[in-house]
Design a protein around this motif. Structure first.
Motif, PDB file in Angstrom:
ATOM      1  N   MET A 306       4.804 -11.808   6.670  1.00 30.40           N
ATOM      2  CA  MET A 306       3.953 -12.519   5.716  1.00 30.40           C
ATOM      3  C   MET A 306       3.607 -11.617   4.542  1.00 30.40           C
ATOM      4  O   MET A 306       3.616 -10.381   4.658  1.00 30.40           O
ATOM      5  CB  MET A 306       2.671 -13.000   6.398  1.00 30.40           C
ATOM      6  CG  MET A 306       2.883 -14.046   7.474  1.00 30.40           C
ATOM      7  SD  MET A 306       1.319 -14.641   8.193  1.00 30.40           S
ATOM      8  CE  MET A 306       0.662 -15.639   6.830  1.00 30.40           C
ATOM      9  N   TYR A 307       3.282 -12.243   3.409  1.00 24.84           N
ATOM     10  CA  TYR A 307       2.889 -11.503   2.215  1.00 24.84           C
ATOM     11  C   TYR A 307       1.989 -12.388   1.369  1.00 24.84           C
ATOM     12  O   TYR A 307       1.876 -13.606   1.593  1.00 24.84           O
ATOM     13  CB  TYR A 307       4.117 -11.069   1.411  1.00 24.84           C
ATOM     14  CG  TYR A 307       4.844 -12.223   0.762  1.00 24.84           C
ATOM     15  CD1 TYR A 307       4.511 -12.639  -0.534  1.00 24.84           C
ATOM     16  CD2 TYR A 307       5.831 -12.930   1.444  1.00 24.84           C
ATOM     17  CE1 TYR A 307       5.156 -13.724  -1.122  1.00 24.84           C
ATOM     18  CE2 TYR A 307       6.477 -14.008   0.860  1.00 24.84           C
ATOM     19  CZ  TYR A 307       6.139 -14.407  -0.423  1.00 24.84           C
ATOM     20  OH  TYR A 307       6.759 -15.476  -1.004  1.00 24.84           O
ATOM     21  N   GLN A 316      -3.128 -13.879   6.241  1.00 23.50           N
ATOM     22  CA  GLN A 316      -2.301 -12.998   7.073  1.00 23.50           C
ATOM     23  C   GLN A 316      -3.116 -12.382   8.200  1.00 23.50           C
ATOM     24  O   GLN A 316      -2.676 -12.320   9.354  1.00 23.50           O
ATOM     25  CB  GLN A 316      -1.680 -11.915   6.202  1.00 23.50           C
ATOM     26  CG  GLN A 316      -0.693 -12.447   5.185  1.00 23.50           C
ATOM     27  CD  GLN A 316      -0.201 -11.372   4.244  1.00 23.50           C
ATOM     28  OE1 GLN A 316       0.476 -10.431   4.661  1.00 23.50           O
ATOM     29  NE2 GLN A 316      -0.536 -11.498   2.972  1.00 23.50           N
ATOM     30  N   ALA A 320      -2.727 -12.882  12.154  1.00 24.82           N
ATOM     31  CA  ALA A 320      -2.579 -11.716  13.033  1.00 24.82           C
ATOM     32  C   ALA A 320      -3.644 -11.708  14.123  1.00 24.82           C
ATOM     33  O   ALA A 320      -3.413 -11.199  15.228  1.00 24.82           O
ATOM     34  CB  ALA A 320      -2.655 -10.438  12.208  1.00 24.82           C
ATOM     35  N   LEU A 327       5.853 -13.082  14.532  1.00 21.03           N
ATOM     36  CA  LEU A 327       5.189 -12.405  13.411  1.00 21.03           C
ATOM     37  C   LEU A 327       5.369 -10.913  13.592  1.00 21.03           C
ATOM     38  O   LEU A 327       4.720 -10.282  14.428  1.00 21.03           O
ATOM     39  CB  LEU A 327       3.705 -12.776  13.360  1.00 21.03           C
ATOM     40  CG  LEU A 327       2.900 -12.148  12.210  1.00 21.03           C
ATOM     41  CD1 LEU A 327       3.478 -12.544  10.854  1.00 21.03           C
ATOM     42  CD2 LEU A 327       1.432 -12.544  12.300  1.00 21.03           C
ATOM     43  N   ILE A 330       2.999  -7.773   8.258  1.00 23.07           N
ATOM     44  CA  ILE A 330       2.250  -8.448   7.197  1.00 23.07           C
ATOM     45  C   ILE A 330       2.060  -7.471   6.037  1.00 23.07           C
ATOM     46  O   ILE A 330       1.984  -6.257   6.241  1.00 23.07           O
ATOM     47  CB  ILE A 330       0.880  -8.983   7.685  1.00 23.07           C
ATOM     48  CG1 ILE A 330      -0.019  -7.847   8.203  1.00 23.07           C
ATOM     49  CG2 ILE A 330       1.068 -10.052   8.746  1.00 23.07           C
ATOM     50  CD1 ILE A 330      -1.430  -8.300   8.568  1.00 23.07           C
ATOM     51  N   VAL A 435       1.704  -3.002   8.977  1.00 26.50           N
ATOM     52  CA  VAL A 435       0.860  -3.596   7.937  1.00 26.50           C
ATOM     53  C   VAL A 435       0.958  -2.712   6.690  1.00 26.50           C
ATOM     54  O   VAL A 435       0.838  -1.483   6.776  1.00 26.50           O
ATOM     55  CB  VAL A 435      -0.612  -3.684   8.379  1.00 26.50           C
ATOM     56  CG1 VAL A 435      -1.468  -4.297   7.273  1.00 26.50           C
ATOM     57  CG2 VAL A 435      -0.750  -4.487   9.675  1.00 26.50           C
TER      58      VAL A 435
END
Length: 747
Positions: A306-307, A316, A320, A327, A330, A435
């Motif tokens: 994800m972003y 995000q 999480a 996933l 991020i 992350v």
């Protein structure tokens, strides 16, 4: 010297100095006359043009002049020569001026007798269609433009030449350029949408789907993936309340061009989803439902990253918190943390969020009209402040219902309502995916980016969490920096493209590429004024030494000292603020971070002596405040600045917090009037600055009292219910001599 050579040199010299005849008066107001006159002006400017030291600028002007003069093959040659020059300099070139190459090729063929629409279609297919997917994605931005803006610039240039018989070379080139840009985009803009759509269909598979959430609601997702992908792909996903279909599709196409499946999903109620739009609440479950759907698609290799920034940074962390096997990483940029930075910071509600609610909830896309009604919102802030009415009355003052605002008013502390939205405590320990957080010293959500980083690495000491921070604000911290920020010229090393970093990092995570060179440690920060990046394993290691400045005695300039040796004989510093006084409702606030003046309203000012040597202030400062007050509460404001030798002030960091919630943000504990308190107040906003020799460190310590935020009157009642009648006597605070600042310094 031969006579013919001397005459040639004299001719060239006189031509370079010669003025250029201005446009006929009729051409200034009649488009047909202008179209006839501009090629003549372009020819004259071409004849007078001489190559100087900057060959790039020369070629840039030259192809435009040739274009307007109707010399289309020569203009194409000059444009390609400009690209070759850019490439030789190591500058971006492959997609440069693609829009003009298309127009030139179309004009060339139209001049030879081809219909302009057919000529444009062929030129677009040949030029843009011939680009690889990645270069085409980079070039796409050049088709976005606002034609009335170009027309206004053309009219401005025409008005500048009005009444003149002759123009200088610079004036002629500026006028021709304005004409060239306007006429090129007048040809482009009506034709580009259909041409791009056909090109997209050739390159990509685009879908719009509805994904079911276990609670029975639905979210809409856009999917873009490369049509010719040979195998299943990793997915880069954005989850947002900002339902801008075209903007998101542009971003997804860029992901697809880099070899990813791109997915943008939206909050319930957006883009045709039938459910109510409720910001923040339950966004994590919706995002995880989309991740689960992606993982079950034939085109997915089971890995999702994800972003996104701001609200999208929050979603995000919300995803999480729940987690999903698919996933894998991020990248939250300038991430919001509900209850921490919006709708309140330090327990103090900020009114800009009131206007944000209708912006994102009034329809299934975004209500830009209501958001951009600045006069309405400024008038509301002033009226609410001036009237002294209860803060919860904002909807009544505005004359518009705002149910979500009313709900937020029921949760004035960081209680279970807010805590349910993001990871808490040991929930961070379960987050074991990589992350990458990006933020800026001037990002309004910096405190939340720092909080996520601190909590993640605290509860999971082995967390693969990397932080990038520099002189960026809320926009540049998620997109791209410019050469300056709010009055401050950035160091060259601070130039940053967060999107480029995104793909470099995800190529490392998902494709085995090298880790981006910038990410040398957990904390990577640009030191303003030193023109360098530094790298540290922790926030504390940014400034391992603590320099202590005690509150000192009054000075002749009305300030108080910040001294390295405590003065045992110093007396308490008084601050008195009449919270009922609203005569300052029209006070202006500077948006600059480098400003010639200092806003010290409702505050005291403390300052050091000039620094004898350069001093690097990097990390989180803290304050130890020894105080007493006559009220049961107040809203603290503490800002730090560097006062440069020339007198200007550069903002470094600040703290804003409700005193009754400083020790525990989840509940309010009122003060006892007259009691002496000794509290440590940690800052939550990083600084990274090399203070120059001759500069002073300046602290502005006071209370929050201005339009645009709650005013805490200190009565002890819920702040949202206080009216100016609850103000009573003016607020009085005594800052006792034990007060001090602790500044992190890198030796």
């Amino acid at each position: 010297m031969p006579r013919f050579l001397l005459l040639s040199l004299l001719f060239v010299s006189s031509l370079a100095r010669a003025a250029i005849p201005a446009l006929p008066a009729a051409a200034l107001d009649d488009d047909k006359a202008m179209d006839r006159a501009m090629p003549v002006l372009a020819e004259a400017a071409l004849a007078a043009q001489r190559e100087g030291e900057d060959r790039g600028a020369y070629l840039n002007d030259r192809f435009r002049l040739q274009m307007v003069a109707g010399r289309h093959p020569e203009a194409l040659d000059s444009l390609r020569a400009w690209r070759a020059y850019q490439a030789a300099k190591g500058l971006p070139s492959a997609s440069g001026f693609v829009q003009y190459e298309i127009v030139l090729a179309a004009q060339r063929d139209a001049a030879a007798g081809k219909a302009i629409d057919a000529a444009f279609e062929q030129a677009f297919g040949s030029v843009y269609g011939g680009l690889d997917d990645l270069t085409a994605g980079e070039a796409r931005f050049s088709f976005g433009a606002y034609l009335p803006g170009f027309e206004a610039e053309l009219r401005r240039q025409l008005d500048t030449s009005r009444g003149q018989r002759e123009l200088t070379q610079a004036q002629a080139v500026a006028l021709v350029r304005a004409y060239q840009v306007h006429r090129a985009y007048a040809l482009l803009l009506p034709r580009v949408p259909s041409a791009l759509a056909a090109d997209d269909a050739r390159r990509y598979v685009q879908e719009e789907v509805r994904v079911a959430v276990p609670d029975g609601s639905q979210v809409v997702a856009l999917v873009v993936r490369p049509r010719k992908a040979a195998a299943a792909l990793p997915t880069l996903m954005n989850f947002s309340i900002y339902a801008d279909r075209d903007g998101k599709l542009d971003d997804l196409r860029y992901s697809a061009a880099r070899g990813y499946a791109g997915v943008a999903a939206f909050s319930r109620g957006k883009l045709g989803s039938p459910d109510p739009i409720v910001p923040y609440e339950a966004e994590g479950s919706a995002a995880v439902a989309v991740i689960d759907w992606i993982s079950r698609q034939a085109w997915s290799d089971g890995r999702v990253g994800m972003y996104g920034g701001s609200y999208e940074g929050y979603t995000q962390w919300a995803a999480a918190k729940i987690g999903h096997p698919a996933l894998r990483a991020i990248m939250p940029s300038v991430p919001v943390m509900p209850g921490n930075d919006v709708p309140m910071e330090g327990g103090i509600f900020q009114s800009f969020v009131y206007r944000w609610i209708p912006h994102v909830t009034r329809n299934d896309t975004m209500d830009h009209e209501v958001n951009n009604d600045h006069a309405r919102w400024q008038a509301l802030d002033r009226e609410a402040y001036r009237s002294g009415r209860a803060y919860r009355d904002l909807p009544k003052i505005d004359g518009q219902a705002n149910p979500l605002f009313d709900r937020w008013m029921q949760h004035p502390t960081y209680d279970a309502y807010w805590q349910a939205m993001t990871p808490q405590g040991r929930e961070f320990a379960r987050i074991d995916i990589p992350v990458l957080t990006t933020t800026g010293y001037y990002d309004g959500c910096l405190l939340s980016a720092v909080h996520y980083f601190q909590q993640h690495t605290r509860y999971n000491p082995r967390a693969d969490h990397t932080l990038v921070v520099g002189p960026y604000d809320h926009l540049s911290g998620q997109f791209r920096s410019g050469p300056e920020l709010l009055g401050y010229a950035l160091d060259p090393s601070a130039a940053m493209d967060m999107r480029a970093l995104r793909y470099a990092w995800y190529d490392h995570q998902f494709k085995g590429a090298q880790r981006p060179a910038l990410l040398k440690d957990r904390v990577n920060y640009q030191v303003m004024g030193a023109d360098t990046w530094r790298h540290a394993p922790t926030l504390e290691a940014m400034g391992p030494e603590r320099r202590i400045f005690h509150f000192g005695a009054a000075r002749d300039d009305g300030r108080y000292g910040l001294v390295t040796v405590r003065d045992r004989a110093a007396s308490a510093i008084p601050l008195r603020v009449d919270l009922a006084d609203r005569s300052d409702a029209d006070r202006e606030f500077s948006s600059l971070i480098l400003s010639p003046t200092l806003d010290a309203a409702n505050a005291i000012v403390l300052a050091t002596e000039p620094m004898a040597a350069a001093t690097e202030f990097s990390g989180l400062f803290s304050a130890h405040l020894d105080f007493s007050t006559n009220k049961r509460d107040f809203d603290l404001s503490l800002s730090l600045y560097e006062q440069l030798a020339d007198g200007r002030y550069l903002q470094l960091s600040y703290v804003m917090a409700r005193a009754s919630q400083l020790q525990d943000p989840s509940r309010r504990k009122l003060l006892t009037p007259g009691k002496r308190y000794r509290w440590d107040v940690p800052a939550r906003r990083l600084a990274g600055r090399q203070l120059a020799p001759g500069s002073r460190l300046v602290a502005v310590l006071g209370v929050v009292k201005s339009p645009g935020a709650q005013v805490n009157l200190g009565s002890g009642k819920p702040v949202a219910e206080e009216t100016v009648a609850d103000a009573g006597e003016p607020l009085e605070i005594l800052w006792h001599p034990g007060s001090r600042l602790e500044i992190p310094v890198r030796p």
